[in-house]
Design an enzyme around this catalytic site. Sequence first.
Site, PDB file in Angstrom:
ATOM      1  N   GLY A  37       0.746  -1.262   0.000  1.00  0.00           N
ATOM      2  CA  GLY A  37       0.000   0.000   0.000  1.00  0.00           C
ATOM      3  C   GLY A  37       0.768   1.300   0.000  1.00  0.00           C
ATOM      4  O   GLY A  37       1.139   1.821  -1.065  1.00  0.00           O
ATOM      5  N   ARG A  66      -4.763  -5.805   7.667  1.00  0.00           N
ATOM      6  CA  ARG A  66      -4.373  -7.033   8.376  1.00  0.00           C
ATOM      7  C   ARG A  66      -3.933  -8.124   7.396  1.00  0.00           C
ATOM      8  O   ARG A  66      -3.189  -9.024   7.751  1.00  0.00           O
ATOM      9  CB  ARG A  66      -5.530  -7.542   9.232  1.00  0.00           C
ATOM     10  N   VAL A  67      -4.441  -8.059   6.191  1.00  0.00           N
ATOM     11  CA  VAL A  67      -4.009  -9.036   5.177  1.00  0.00           C
ATOM     12  C   VAL A  67      -3.570  -8.273   3.921  1.00  0.00           C
ATOM     13  O   VAL A  67      -4.379  -7.626   3.264  1.00  0.00           O
ATOM     14  CB  VAL A  67      -5.143 -10.029   4.838  1.00  0.00           C
ATOM     15  N   LYS A 139      14.913 -17.466   6.922  1.00  0.00           N
ATOM     16  CA  LYS A 139      15.076 -18.929   6.813  1.00  0.00           C
ATOM     17  C   LYS A 139      15.702 -19.285   5.468  1.00  0.00           C
ATOM     18  O   LYS A 139      16.583 -20.130   5.390  1.00  0.00           O
ATOM     19  CB  LYS A 139      13.722 -19.613   6.966  1.00  0.00           C
ATOM     20  N   HIS A 283      34.692   0.670  44.386  1.00  0.00           N
ATOM     21  CA  HIS A 283      34.279  -0.722  44.596  1.00  0.00           C
ATOM     22  C   HIS A 283      32.804  -0.821  44.984  1.00  0.00           C
ATOM     23  O   HIS A 283      32.436  -1.526  45.911  1.00  0.00           O
ATOM     24  CB  HIS A 283      35.167  -1.403  45.633  1.00  0.00           C
ATOM     25  N   GLU A 335      38.666   8.087  37.881  1.00  0.00           N
ATOM     26  CA  GLU A 335      38.473   7.149  36.758  1.00  0.00           C
ATOM     27  C   GLU A 335      37.368   7.625  35.813  1.00  0.00           C
ATOM     28  O   GLU A 335      37.517   7.617  34.598  1.00  0.00           O
ATOM     29  CB  GLU A 335      38.075   5.761  37.295  1.00  0.00           C
ATOM     30  N   ASN A 426      25.456  -4.067  55.880  1.00  0.00           N
ATOM     31  CA  ASN A 426      25.582  -3.551  57.243  1.00  0.00           C
ATOM     32  C   ASN A 426      26.053  -2.096  57.217  1.00  0.00           C
ATOM     33  O   ASN A 426      27.126  -1.750  57.712  1.00  0.00           O
ATOM     34  CB  ASN A 426      26.513  -4.422  58.095  1.00  0.00           C
ATOM     35  N   ARG A 446      27.007  -5.581  62.287  1.00  0.00           N
ATOM     36  CA  ARG A 446      26.755  -4.135  62.304  1.00  0.00           C
ATOM     37  C   ARG A 446      27.721  -3.387  63.236  1.00  0.00           C
ATOM     38  O   ARG A 446      28.059  -2.234  63.004  1.00  0.00           O
ATOM     39  CB  ARG A 446      25.290  -3.920  62.715  1.00  0.00           C
ATOM     40  N   ASP A 476      25.099  -2.907  71.150  1.00  0.00           N
ATOM     41  CA  ASP A 476      26.540  -2.605  71.011  1.00  0.00           C
ATOM     42  C   ASP A 476      26.872  -1.667  69.844  1.00  0.00           C
ATOM     43  O   ASP A 476      27.715  -0.769  70.000  1.00  0.00           O
ATOM     44  CB  ASP A 476      27.365  -3.902  70.935  1.00  0.00           C
TER      45      ASP A 476
END
Length: 522
Positions: A37, A66-67, A139, A283, A335, A426, A446, A476
């Site tokens: 088309g 569609r077709v 294919k 890191h 860096e 932690n 921790r 602690d």
Amino acid sequence: MTQQPIRRALISVYDKTGLEELGYGLAEAGVEIVSTGSTAARLAAVDVPVTPVEDVTGFPECLEGRVKTLHPAVHAGILADRTKDDHRATLEELGIAAFDLVVVNLYPFSATVASGASPEECIEKIDIGGPAMVRSAAKNHGSVAVVVDPARYDEVIEAARSGGFPLEQRKRLAAQAFAHTAAYDAAVAGWFASAYAPDDTAAETGWPEFHATAYRRAATLRYGENPHQRAALYRSDDPAGPGLAGAEQLHGKEMSYNNYVDADSALRAAYDFAEPCVAIIKHANPCGIAVGGGIAEAHAKAHACDPVSAFGGVIAANRPVSAAMAEQVADVFTEVLVAPGFEAGAVDVLTRKKNIRLLVVAPPDRGARPEARAISGGTLLQSADAVDAPGDDPANWELRAGAAADDATLADLEFAWRAVRAVKSNAILLAADRATVGVGMGQVNRVDSARLAVTRAGDRVQGSVAASDAFFPFADGLEVLTGAGVRAVVQPGGSVRDEEVVAAAERAGATLYFTGTRHFFH
Ligand SMILES: NC(=O)c1ncn([C@@H]2O[C@H](COP(=O)(O)O)[C@@H](O)[C@H]2O)c1NC=O
């Protein structure tokens, strides 16, 4: 027979980029063109001789498109293996002419979904005839060349002029064509499974039964995390945006695997703040995060946290890098510097250091896509850990010990709480004046992280505030902090020993808030 001369081409493209030039080039090379088309109309409008596909099928294009090409006269013409006598005889018997070249690009399904179109519109943009032709031609690459990318049209014209594509090239074109339809189908299947037709589990939990994102190789890297590991960068097809994998590199050596990992962590940290913010990562952990009135001030404060560790670091800024920030960064071996842009003069200043890598990355669309982590035999997916839970708002914090924080202290606590999210395993983060002054991370308990944070802060621990990404399981860890001079602490709470922790804060005269939200990061 490695080259297959191009005598007859089928062109059916949604994206008409370069179509006229392709039409001229093929027509000039004596190629007969058959088209659908509006592709045919566009070619005819510029006087390229074209046969409408309807003249080939003897059938009108119908059902709103569609077709159009779903017809044996098209598919037998694409799929006939020219090396086989019986295939050639069948074509002759049926009066079907073979195609040597198929040029197709597909309806823009993903872009239609991303535009917020209705389900009906999205479904209408699922291409059926296009993928069928692409797969048929791929294919049958032994006889047919298939092209799905307008960027290749110059090569197509050249091949038409020079006797066709060699077999090796037709194989490569077929590989690209199958990748194209696979990515397309992954997008369609993903949309069905998540948005349009979720199963009960997906409807309840948001996790679809099928998840796929197509990735395309964007770069091969010199090596992986270690020199004996091979590595490559793959970029997602996800329309949510290219992110770090699509960064524009303005300067410097090529990015390494570890540079990418650290830059990703740096961006994650810097964009947790609305104000100008800089995060310096080593890191995958921060050695400095700070906000400031401007980006240079934020950088100076972040760098001051741990100048020793900042050497060789990866920096992210959530604002364009100013010339003033560039002057500061240029003094320190760095860096990578990644930012949404660079102001006038900043790149010149930074490129005096020839090794620094400068990257431009658009602000990340946090939360737009799930986070994935590969495990053996599978992948874990989770929604991104955005800092928008009720417990991330100080207005919802619960004061459990000591006096309510004044405005400045509360601002520092809020900063520490946002920044601690960038610290792995932690996490204990000490802050003053909305900048980190000591970070403890990467410990298997921790209390050791608390000791590390205090050691790193040195004298600056006096009067600082602290955040802990998860609850203190014992008193602690908190005692290490308050004993060193931390005066206010924010943590999620939720331990069976919370009352012991609260009592320790009371004894130390420290302010203690509970957020009710946890921000583990491993
Ligand atoms: N249904 C069909 O037979 C069919 N054949 C080709 N297409 C698609 O139609 C488009 C081109 O159509 P047009 O030339 O009308 O713009 C291409 O994107 C092509 O992939 C089809 N459309 C959708 O399935």
